[in-house]
Design a protein around this motif. Structure first.
Motif: not given
Length: 267
Positions: A122, A135, A257-258
């Motif tokens: 990341y 990612q 995820a956000d």
């Protein structure tokens, strides 16, 4: 993303892989948090026993890797001189004989951050990625992140051992060289064949970089076989890396995820 930052990131990951022999970060379980702890005791309480004698050209790679696996984690501070600019990188790394458990997190000035968790890379490039993490794909569609992914993730312990054995041209040891962070160290000077080292580790040379015929590492190692400092010059980039807090608890998580974006840095 500027060439300066690309070079700094590439140099950092190459240094971590080539200098420490970190294992591959293959796909593994779904746990995104890793806290080093054995039997309810911190790693500080279960530090590896001191090895006897000065390391040799035949056993230094194995001894350093064994000591790192036993300690399990480390903090590092790296200072680089890239194109006349000083860049400092700080981070933590979790090492393990199981490649799926290897984790790393590091940050640079300017909001640049890299994390490696469960085989995933990341990258937070600040404004370039809107302050979020990109990612990295594993299909080679982005050359810049593919270079970083390759630098971090394409070596395993067997390849590392063979890489150093194959590339080593000269080996010198100087006992009692310097006391670092209260630890008396032996200075090991390694001269490695650059081409053989990179080929064995499957590391691609950054475009336009003059890597030279050899790389000289100065590794300051304690009696416990753990590195305390690495000094090197790679592709015209002078680097000093300090290691501390071996075996202390470390938690490294994948971004939520956000906080992940589809914006491709360096596209």
């Amino acid at each position: 993303m500027s060439t300066l930052w690309k070079r700094a990131l590439a140099t950092t990951t190459i240094a971590l892989v080539a200098g420490l022999g970190l294992t591959a970060c293959g796909t593994g379980g779904n746990d995104t948090t890793d806290t080093k702890d054995k039997g309810g005791q911190s790693q500080t309480e279960t530090a590896p026993e001191a090895a006897s004698g000065t390391m040799t050209a035949d056993d230094f790679v194995q001894r350093i890797n064994d000591a790192q696996y036993e300690a399990g984690s480390s903090h590092f501070v790296q200072t680089m001189d890239v194109q006349g600019q000083k860049i400092e990188t700080t981070g933590d790394v979790v090492v393990d004989e199981d490649p799926s458990k290897v984790k790393m997190a590091m940050t640079m000035a300017g909001g640049v951050e890299l994390r490696m968790v469960d085989g995933e890379l990341y990258l937070n490039m600040g404004e370039v990625t809107g302050g979020k993490f990109y990612q990295a794909p594993k299909d080679g569609s982005n050359p810049m992140v593919e270079q970083l992914n390759s630098s971090v993730g394409q070596a395993n312990i067997g390849q590392q051992l063979e890489a150093f054995k194959t590339a080593l041209k000269d080996f010198k040891a100087e006992e009692g060289a310097e006391t670092i962070d209260g630890v008396e160290t032996t200075k090991y000077t390694l001269t490695l064949d650059t081409k053989k080292l990179f080929e064995a580790q499957k590391i691609e040379v950054p475009e336009g970089a003059d890597i030279g015929d050899t790389i000289e590492y100065e590794m300051f190692v304690g009696s416990d076989d753990l590195p305390r400092r690495i000094v090197m010059d790679i592709a015209g980039t002078a680097m000093n890396m300090e290691f501390s807090k071996w075996g202390e608890d470390v938690t490294i998580e994948a971004p939520p995820a956000d906080q992940i974006t589809d914006t491709m840095p360096g596209a």
